[in-house]
Design a protein around this motif. Structure first.
Motif, PDB file in Angstrom:
ATOM      1  N   ALA A  24       0.831  -1.201   0.000  1.00 24.57           N
ATOM      2  CA  ALA A  24       0.000   0.000   0.000  1.00 24.57           C
ATOM      3  C   ALA A  24       0.865   1.250   0.000  1.00 24.57           C
ATOM      4  CB  ALA A  24      -0.936  -0.005   1.210  1.00 24.57           C
ATOM      5  N   ASP A  25       1.886   1.274   0.808  1.00 19.18           N
ATOM      6  CA  ASP A  25       2.783   2.429   0.837  1.00 19.18           C
ATOM      7  C   ASP A  25       3.472   2.622  -0.509  1.00 19.18           C
ATOM      8  OD1 ASP A  25       2.168   3.040   3.442  1.00 19.18           O
ATOM      9  OD2 ASP A  25       3.818   1.875   4.299  1.00 19.18           O
ATOM     10  N   GLY A  26       3.922   1.518  -1.121  1.00 18.47           N
ATOM     11  CA  GLY A  26       4.581   1.632  -2.415  1.00 18.47           C
ATOM     12  C   GLY A  26       3.640   2.108  -3.494  1.00 18.47           C
ATOM     13  N   SER A  27       2.400   1.641  -3.465  1.00 20.58           N
ATOM     14  CA  SER A  27       1.423   2.055  -4.462  1.00 20.58           C
ATOM     15  C   SER A  27       1.083   3.533  -4.330  1.00 20.58           C
ATOM     16  CB  SER A  27       0.157   1.214  -4.328  1.00 20.58           C
ATOM     17  OG  SER A  27      -0.807   1.579  -5.286  1.00 20.58           O
ATOM     18  N   LEU A  28       0.895   4.007  -3.094  1.00 17.93           N
ATOM     19  CA  LEU A  28       0.589   5.418  -2.885  1.00 17.93           C
ATOM     20  C   LEU A  28       1.778   6.301  -3.255  1.00 17.93           C
ATOM     21  CD1 LEU A  28      -1.458   5.297   0.443  1.00 17.93           C
ATOM     22  CD2 LEU A  28      -2.296   5.732  -1.857  1.00 17.93           C
ATOM     23  N   SER A  29       2.965   5.841  -2.987  1.00 20.59           N
ATOM     24  CA  SER A  29       4.149   6.609  -3.380  1.00 20.59           C
ATOM     25  C   SER A  29       4.242   6.721  -4.889  1.00 20.59           C
ATOM     26  CB  SER A  29       5.410   5.947  -2.819  1.00 20.59           C
ATOM     27  OG  SER A  29       5.385   5.933  -1.408  1.00 20.59           O
ATOM     28  N   ALA A  30       3.901   5.636  -5.599  1.00 25.91           N
ATOM     29  CA  ALA A  30       3.920   5.672  -7.061  1.00 25.91           C
ATOM     30  C   ALA A  30       2.863   6.631  -7.602  1.00 25.91           C
ATOM     31  CB  ALA A  30       3.698   4.265  -7.615  1.00 25.91           C
ATOM     32  N   LEU A  31       1.693   6.659  -6.993  1.00 32.11           N
ATOM     33  CA  LEU A  31       0.654   7.589  -7.417  1.00 32.11           C
ATOM     34  C   LEU A  31       1.095   9.033  -7.211  1.00 32.11           C
ATOM     35  CD1 LEU A  31      -2.642   5.931  -6.134  1.00 32.11           C
ATOM     36  CD2 LEU A  31      -1.926   6.251  -8.494  1.00 32.11           C
ATOM     37  N   THR A  32       1.707   9.283  -6.070  1.00 32.33           N
ATOM     38  CA  THR A  32       2.178  10.642  -5.781  1.00 32.33           C
ATOM     39  C   THR A  32       3.222  11.081  -6.783  1.00 32.33           C
ATOM     40  OG1 THR A  32       1.753  10.283  -3.424  1.00 32.33           O
ATOM     41  CG2 THR A  32       3.194  12.106  -4.013  1.00 32.33           C
ATOM     42  N   ALA A  33       4.114  10.165  -7.152  1.00 29.44           N
ATOM     43  CA  ALA A  33       5.178  10.512  -8.101  1.00 29.44           C
ATOM     44  C   ALA A  33       4.656  10.678  -9.515  1.00 29.44           C
ATOM     45  CB  ALA A  33       6.260   9.432  -8.077  1.00 29.44           C
ATOM     46  N   ALA A  34       3.513  10.073  -9.844  1.00 26.75           N
ATOM     47  CA  ALA A  34       3.021  10.073 -11.222  1.00 26.75           C
ATOM     48  C   ALA A  34       2.171  11.283 -11.553  1.00 26.75           C
ATOM     49  CB  ALA A  34       2.220   8.807 -11.474  1.00 26.75           C
ATOM     50  N   SER A  35       1.841  12.130 -10.591  1.00 20.77           N
ATOM     51  CA  SER A  35       0.954  13.258 -10.876  1.00 20.77           C
ATOM     52  C   SER A  35       1.376  14.472 -10.070  1.00 20.77           C
ATOM     53  CB  SER A  35      -0.502  12.879 -10.531  1.00 20.77           C
ATOM     54  OG  SER A  35      -0.625  12.618  -9.148  1.00 20.77           O
ATOM     55  N   ASP A  36       0.874  15.617 -10.517  1.00 20.94           N
ATOM     56  CA  ASP A  36       1.170  16.851  -9.801  1.00 20.94           C
ATOM     57  C   ASP A  36       0.385  16.950  -8.496  1.00 20.94           C
ATOM     58  OD1 ASP A  36       2.853  17.644 -11.872  1.00 20.94           O
ATOM     59  OD2 ASP A  36       1.222  18.589 -12.968  1.00 20.94           O
ATOM     60  N   ALA A  37      -0.820  16.380  -8.483  1.00 18.90           N
ATOM     61  CA  ALA A  37      -1.680  16.487  -7.304  1.00 18.90           C
ATOM     62  C   ALA A  37      -2.385  15.154  -7.087  1.00 18.90           C
ATOM     63  CB  ALA A  37      -2.707  17.611  -7.482  1.00 18.90           C
ATOM     64  N   LEU A  38      -2.781  14.912  -5.839  1.00 18.26           N
ATOM     65  CA  LEU A  38      -3.439  13.654  -5.486  1.00 18.26           C
ATOM     66  C   LEU A  38      -4.643  13.950  -4.613  1.00 18.26           C
ATOM     67  CD1 LEU A  38      -3.446  10.496  -5.271  1.00 18.26           C
ATOM     68  CD2 LEU A  38      -2.024  10.775  -3.216  1.00 18.26           C
ATOM     69  N   LEU A  39      -5.776  13.339  -4.987  1.00 18.85           N
ATOM     70  CA  LEU A  39      -6.964  13.365  -4.144  1.00 18.85           C
ATOM     71  C   LEU A  39      -7.217  11.919  -3.716  1.00 18.85           C
ATOM     72  CD1 LEU A  39      -9.285  14.980  -2.885  1.00 18.85           C
ATOM     73  CD2 LEU A  39     -10.636  14.489  -4.934  1.00 18.85           C
ATOM     74  N   LEU A  40      -6.929  11.632  -2.468  1.00 20.99           N
ATOM     75  CA  LEU A  40      -6.986  10.271  -1.943  1.00 20.99           C
ATOM     76  C   LEU A  40      -8.252  10.097  -1.110  1.00 20.99           C
ATOM     77  CD1 LEU A  40      -5.722   7.489  -1.352  1.00 20.99           C
ATOM     78  CD2 LEU A  40      -4.447   8.582   0.517  1.00 20.99           C
ATOM     79  N   ILE A  41      -9.064   9.124  -1.471  1.00 21.15           N
ATOM     80  CA  ILE A  41     -10.292   8.829  -0.743  1.00 21.15           C
ATOM     81  C   ILE A  41     -10.069   7.570   0.078  1.00 21.15           C
ATOM     82  CG2 ILE A  41     -12.703   8.143  -1.008  1.00 21.15           C
ATOM     83  CD1 ILE A  41     -12.752   9.831  -3.567  1.00 21.15           C
ATOM     84  N   SER A  42     -10.355   7.659   1.353  1.00 18.88           N
ATOM     85  CA  SER A  42     -10.078   6.524   2.232  1.00 18.88           C
ATOM     86  C   SER A  42     -10.980   6.596   3.445  1.00 18.88           C
ATOM     87  CB  SER A  42      -8.604   6.535   2.661  1.00 18.88           C
ATOM     88  OG  SER A  42      -8.311   5.461   3.532  1.00 18.88           O
ATOM     89  N   HIS A  43     -11.027   5.503   4.184  1.00 21.22           N
ATOM     90  CA  HIS A  43     -11.720   5.504   5.472  1.00 21.22           C
ATOM     91  C   HIS A  43     -10.714   5.386   6.622  1.00 21.22           C
ATOM     92  CE1 HIS A  43     -11.072   1.249   4.502  1.00 21.22           C
ATOM     93  NE2 HIS A  43     -10.966   1.081   5.806  1.00 21.22           N
ATOM     94  N   ASP A  44      -9.433   5.305   6.263  1.00 21.42           N
ATOM     95  CA  ASP A  44      -8.380   5.034   7.239  1.00 21.42           C
ATOM     96  C   ASP A  44      -7.540   6.291   7.469  1.00 21.42           C
ATOM     97  OD1 ASP A  44      -6.304   4.117   8.779  1.00 21.42           O
ATOM     98  OD2 ASP A  44      -5.975   2.290   7.617  1.00 21.42           O
TER      99      ASP A  44
END
Length: 618
Positions: A499-519
């Motif tokens: 999960a940490d690796g996937s979120l890091s990849a998303l952050t690196a792939a775009s200028d901005a991130l809108l993350l939806i979560s319950h955690d």
């Protein structure tokens, strides 16, 4: 150590794609049916060249029993029954194949057009289908032949007219069902045009299921044609036809029972081949094998949606995301979002957290123009300077993918089960007229920790575990390096490390991130600001470090306590349940579940002031 999600499913680790042709060849019923079908069609095509003249009359050899000179005997006119049976197979199978092709084509076109266009066209064609299904088919066929005259052509026309409606109804239901599939919504979010979605995602499944029904019904079509020919409505003498041969033998069966052998065996063999092939086609073309169906069950589906009218550039909003006073009320009356104000600046990572039903996904769908038809939407929704609520379909397609990538919450429902996983990663490029860079899909999936990516990408979604497929959809969302990635629970099927690796990849792939979560604890390490939603409103907004360490709203504190911690034991549960939003709440929506409520909470709903909406904020 092999990650848990790669050990969940044996099929995900075999490296062998489940191809329909391979499944068919291994299917015992298909092999048996295919052998019978090949023999029948070989007899129909090549039998005439080695058999006698089926119409040659020899009254000196009337009703001769089977012998080495006449393997099936002769009929009342002295004609060789083996030659007549071969000719009858050719006539009956040819007519049945023509009926199957015509009914399948008409059913696909009428049902597909009705569901795809919708509106008055759908209503008109649906009533026509209902009328045809309500009429007794045999009576209608008799009426048509009676009006046009007996003969093989008119009989084929009559059976076609009475048989297409069932396939049209099936075709229409397939297309209508596909409109609510998440993979169709994901395709629209990627900017794929409706016609291409129909031909690439809907039509293959439509054809596959129609093929199964047509193959299974082929035997019934042969019997119907034979039955009507038995009544003298089909091919006329001296043309040999199986039903007509049975009719000709009625008067002589008492003294020549062998007259039934040829046409009888041919009809039974045709029925057996059709049923065996139809059943095996159903098993092979079902995109989810029986074991996977039992393990996963039926995936939940969501309604496809769209928004309207033209992208208008806005020079007043430099933010990538700018929501102002967003209100969304669904057609059933649910006020899913009530007055949300939120911005995501260039380079910023923002999280929206809350329980299921609080409005998180509705905000994401509003940004992508994917809210259900009939929804009431007010306020402004600006994405990279474009007014989403006033954008037409073509302009929204240009935004989905290059400007905003989307990671769906359920990877299985977001993927077309008929397409290989590689196709899902290539499609974001092809949807915008680009050629996928060679090896790019393999590189992106490998970077997310998936071994043997080149082999795995040739598999279909059901052969992947949930975590593997979630990483693939994450890679697909980032192929354009968009300005913004909207990630709806992108790590729900992943363990902590992945999960940490996937979120890091998303952050690196775009200028901005809108993350939806319950955690709340998950977003703490990957976002800059956090918005806590409850009952369609933002009730706390601030730097993630503050919201996750010293939350001020009682709901935020309860949500943090409910987030699991490694070695922390069983997390606390929130008492009660979120309120229904069919009607606007009176007072604070969280008051019935709050231990700190006051009289003011019961009567007046608090507004967001200084980052928190609570009369008794900590």
């Amino acid at each position: 150590m092999v990650p848990i999600d790669e050990r969940l499913d044996v099929s995900a680790t075999t490296g062998t794609a489940r191809r329909p042709l391979r499944v068919l060849l291994r299917h015992g019923e298909f092999r048996a049916g295919a052998i019978i079908a090949v023999v029948l069609f070989a007899i129909a095509v090549f039998g005439a060249s080695i058999a006698r003249n089926p119409n040659a009359v020899d009254y000196a050899e009337q009703l001769v029993a089977p012998s080495r000179h006449h393997l099936l005997g002769t009929d009342g006119a002295g004609r060789d029954l083996l030659a007549r049976t071969i000719a009858g197979i050719r006539t009956s199978l040819g007519a049945a194949v023509l009926v199957m092709v015509l009914t399948s084509a008409i059913g696909l076109i009428v049902g597909g057009v009705a569901a795809f266009i919708g509106g008055p066209i759908d209503a008109l064609l649906s009533r026509l289908i209902d009328v045809m299904l309500g009429l007794p088919s045999q009576v209608v066929a008799l009426a048509i032949v009676g009006a046009l005259g007996v003969g093989e052509r008119n009989l084929i026309l009559a059976v076609t007219v009475t048989s297409w409606a069932e396939l049209a109804r099936l075709s229409r239901s397939i297309v209508l069902d596909s409109r609510s599939r998440l993979d169709i919504a994901a395709a629209r979010m990627a900017g794929i045009r409706p016609l291409r979605i129909f031909t690439g995602h809907v039509l293959p499944g439509q054809i596959a299921q129609t093929l199964v029904i047509s193959a299974s019904g082929f035997g019934s079509t042969v019997l119907t044609l034979a039955g009507l020919s038995f009544l003298g409505l089909g091919a006329q003498p001296p043309t040999a036809e199986l039903g007509q041969m049975l009719a000709d033998s009625r008067g002589d069966l008492g003294i020549a029972p062998w007259l039934l052998i040829g046409p009888g065996v041919a009809l039974v063999a045709t029925m057996a081949a059709a049923l065996l092939i139809g059943d095996s086609l159903r098993d092979a073309l079902d995109p989810i094998p029986p074991l996977a169906r039992r393990k996963r069950g039926r995936e939940s589906r969501r309604r496809r949606s769209r928004t309207t009218r033209g992208v208008v550039a806005s020079a007043t909003s430099p933010a990538v995301v700018d929501l102002r006073g967003l209100h969304v009320r669904y057609p059933d009356g649910t006020a899913a979002v009530r007055g949300v104000d939120l911005t995501v600046a260039d380079g910023e990572r923002v999280a929206i957290v809350g329980e299921s039903g609080c409005g998180k996904t509705t905000v994401a769908r509003a940004l992508l123009g994917m809210l259900p038809d009939g929804s009431t939407i007010t306020g402004t929704v600006t994405l990279d300077g474009h007014d989403v609520l006033n954008a037409d379909d073509g302009q929204l397609r240009k935004l989905r993918g290059p400007v905003a990538g989307y990671v769906a919450q359920d990877p299985f429902a977001a993927c077309d089960p008929l397409q290989r996983v590689a196709r899902h990663l290539d499609e974001p490029w092809r949807a915008h007229g680009m050629r996928p860079p060679p090896g790019e899909a393999v590189r992106r999936v490998t970077a997310l920790g998936l071994a043997n990516a080149s082999d795995r990408l040739r598999q279909r979604p059901h052969e992947w575990s949930g975590g593997m497929l979630q990483r693939a959809t994450t890679a697909a969302a980032a192929v354009h390096d968009p300005r913004l990635i909207i990630a709806d629970e992108p790590t729900s099927a992943l363990d902590t490390e992945l999960a940490d690796g996937s979120l890091s990849a998303l952050t690196a792939a775009s200028d901005a991130l809108l993350l939806i979560s319950h955690d709340l604890r998950l977003v703490a390490e990957h976002t800059d600001r956090t918005a806590v939603m409850y009952a369609g409103r933002i009730i706390e907004l601030g730097p993630t470090a503050d919201v996750t360490s010293v939350p001020r709203h009682p709901y935020s504190r309860a949500l943090l306590a409910a987030s699991p911690v490694a070695g922390g034991g069983v997390p606390a549960t929130l008492p009660g349940a979120p309120p229904s939003l069919r009607h606007d709440p009176v007072g604070c929506p969280f008051a019935p579940r709050c231990a700190h409520r006051s009289d003011e909470c019961e009567t007046t709903e608090p507004t967001l002031i200084d980052g928190v909406a609570c009369w008794n904020a900590g």
